[in-house]
Design an enzyme around this catalytic site. Structure first.
Site: not given
Ligand SMILES: NC(=O)C1=CN([C@@H]2O[C@H](COP(=O)(O)OP(=O)(O)OC[C@H]3O[C@@H](n4cnc5c(N)ncnc54)[C@H](OP(=O)(O)O)[C@@H]3O)[C@@H](O)[C@H]2O)C=CC1
Ligand SMILES: O=C1O[C@H](COP(=O)(O)O)[C@@H](O)[C@H](O)[C@H]1O
Length: 504
Positions: A14, A177-178, A46, A86, A240
């Protein structure tokens, strides 16, 4: 094209990453036929969502890709949602039951890709349960895709890795590492290893310094809660920036395959000098953005952003000098910088070559303007391509030098068909190709490099330098190069105009 068979289990289904990156990437793979009939996706978190609601979310996520009604319907039929905490062991059985059913229904053959799009503190508990609750299969592949940050320092990363390795072998773990999925990052190897004229100059005899800039114009947006605990050092430099440096600095691999490339990257990372805490101030600077203005936009200071502590000492900018202690790079500084709320969004690498040994031309306005140095620029994003700035003769009867720029950019058409980073990485993962993922040894060494810097900064009570939002960072970042007799090549145009130099 061969269709891949796989069940994707997306933990954090989500969340922001899943919606913004993973679902659109899966759709692109679907559209190209990489996944077609024999795949299914379980989204889990969740929240109590129904399958129908989940499918509506998927439709919204792929809307910018303008699917036809038929494409959209065919795609979302493969998506299933299961509410699940989880940390709750009992609830894993529902995931297992659903996974086994979908495996049979879509004739997937036991291939499973577990994507942990969640905070890293959950990685251990999830992987343990994947094994204990027998969600990993015996008859197909089981691959684990993990998001960054991988730990918050070397020690936490090591513990995390140990937990994961109790269940998955290193070759089953795909640490994302995207940046490694970006077209021009992958192009670094082509530029270096497919061009003798480049690779033969790629050393300390010809290269003066290397500059890597990862600039963002955005602030922390809605991620203040995460970012305030992380800061630019852990958010961008540990992963990165150091990955880019390792690709630039590594020796040519024997052949271009994942094992060989990883080995060379690890050696390059190990050659980066680890500073002592006392040295950190000489080599690294940090900054935090204050309120600022760019064109017609005004921006709040970092400490006024949502979910950021008003007295936060978190850095939103880092610049540093890395020294690589090996035969190829001894004496060549690798300058890196990354920050939020800078002048513009962009990632660029500038390779600054040494001037010719003797200047036989009289010093004149033109040579002064280019400062006599050739520069290879690799444009990673948003524009993609490379340019070579060098010296030529100015057209005309008299003999004077003029800077010229050989400039290549990928065309808009080519870029449109080029896969997005997450799409590319998901496909690599389906292919079992780990070239563009980070090996544990790379992660470990990167933490060793940044841990010292973090520790020194955490002990330092002096005020953190500030920079106005919309600028290229604090003065200290410019002084870092000036004291070595260098300048950042990527500067705002005004900087070049003020000095009468050719703009980058
Ligand atoms: N967003 C981005 O652009 C980027 C994110 N990342 C990494 O990706 C990962 C996810 O980031 P992001 O999507 O932004 O984070 P979010 O906070 O948007 O999402 C976290 C997710 O975890 C779920 N969650 C939290 N606690 C629980 C639990 N106890 N059981 C099951 N599900 C749970 C939440 O759903 P619910 O609340 O419904 O449980 C939600 O789907 C992180 O490690 C982040 O550092 C890395 C690079 C870029
Ligand atoms: O991993 C991350 O990258 C983004 C930047 O990614 P880009 O592909 O848009 O250059 C950054 O904004 C974010 O803080 C960091 O967690």
């Amino acid at each position: 094209m061969q269709e891949h068979r796989a069940l994707f289990v997306i933990f954090g289904g989500t969340g922001d990453l899943a919606k913004r990156k993973l679902y659109p990437s899966l759709f692109r793979l679907f559209r190209k036929g990489n996944i077609a009939t024999h795949f299914a996706v379980i989204g889990t978190a969740r929240r109590e969502w129904s399958n129908d609601y989940f499918r509506e979310i998927i439709k919204t996520a792929i809307e910018p890709l303008e699917p036809t009604k038929e494409e959209e319907e065919a795609f979302v039929q493969h998506f299933y949602y299961q509410s699940h905490n989880v940390t709750n062991t009992e609830e894993y059985t529902v995931i297992k039951t659903l996974a086994d059913r979908l495996d049979e229904q879509y004739e997937i053959g036991g291939n499973r890709l577990f994507y942990l799009a969640m905070a890293p503190n959950f990685f251990g508990v999830i992987t343990r349960h994947l094994k204990s609750e027998e969600i990993i299969t015996n008859n197909g592949f089981n691959r684990l895709v993990i998001e960054k940050p991988f730990g918050s320092d070397y020690e936490s990363a090591r513990l995390l890795n140990e937990e994961i390795r109790e269940v998955f072998e290193e070759d089953q773990i795909f640490r994302i590492d995207h940046y490694l999925g970006k077209e021009m990052i992958q192009n670094i190897s082509a530029i270096r290893f497919a061009n003798n004229m480049i690779e033969s100059l790629w050393n300390n005899r010809y290269i003066d310094n290397v500059q890597v800039t990862l600039a963002e114009s955005l602030g922390v947006e809605e991620r203040g809660g995460y970012y305030d605990k992380s800061g630019a050092l852990k958010d961008m430099i540990q992963n990165h920036a150091l990955q880019i440096v390792s690709l630039l600095a590594m020796e040519p691999p024997r052949i271009f395959d994942d094992e060989e490339i990883r080995q060379e990257k690890i050696i390059a990372l190990r050659s980066i000098r680890i500073l002592s805490e006392a040295e950190v101030d000489q080599f690294f600077v940090r900054g935090q953005y204050s309120a600022g203005k760019l064109k017609d936009d005004t921006f709040a200071a970092y400490h006024d952003e949502l979910n950021v502590a008003p007295d936060s000492r978190t850095e939103t900018f880092v610049a540093g000098k890395l020294l690589i202690d090996n035969f190829r790079w001894a004496g060549v500084p690798f300058y890196i910088r990354s920050g939020k709320r800078l002048t513009e969004k962009g990632t660029r690498i500038n390779i600054v070559f040494k001037p010719v040994p003797v200047n036989i031309f009289r010093e004149n306005e033109a040579t002064r303007k280019i400062k006599g140095k050739d520069v290879l620029t690799i444009y990673i994003q948003p524009t993609e391509g490379f340019s070579l700035t060098m010296n030529g003769k100015e057209i005309g009867p008299s003999f004077s030098l003029a800077p010229i720029k050989l400039d290549y950019r990928h065309s808009a058409d080519a870029l449109e068909n080029s896969p997005e980073a997450y799409e590319r990485l998901l496909l690599d993962c389906l292919n079992g190709d780990a070239t563009n993922f980070t090996h544990w040894d790379e992660v470990a060494q990167s933490w060793r490099i940044v841990d010292v810097i973090r520790q020194a900064w955490d002990k330092d009570t002096a005020a953190i330098p500030s920079y106005a939002a919309g600028t290229m960072g604090p003065d200290e970042a410019f002084q870092l190069l000036e004291k070595d007799g260098h300048d950042w090549i990527w500067q705002p145009d005004a900087w070049y105009r003020e000095r009468g130099y050719l703009t980058d």
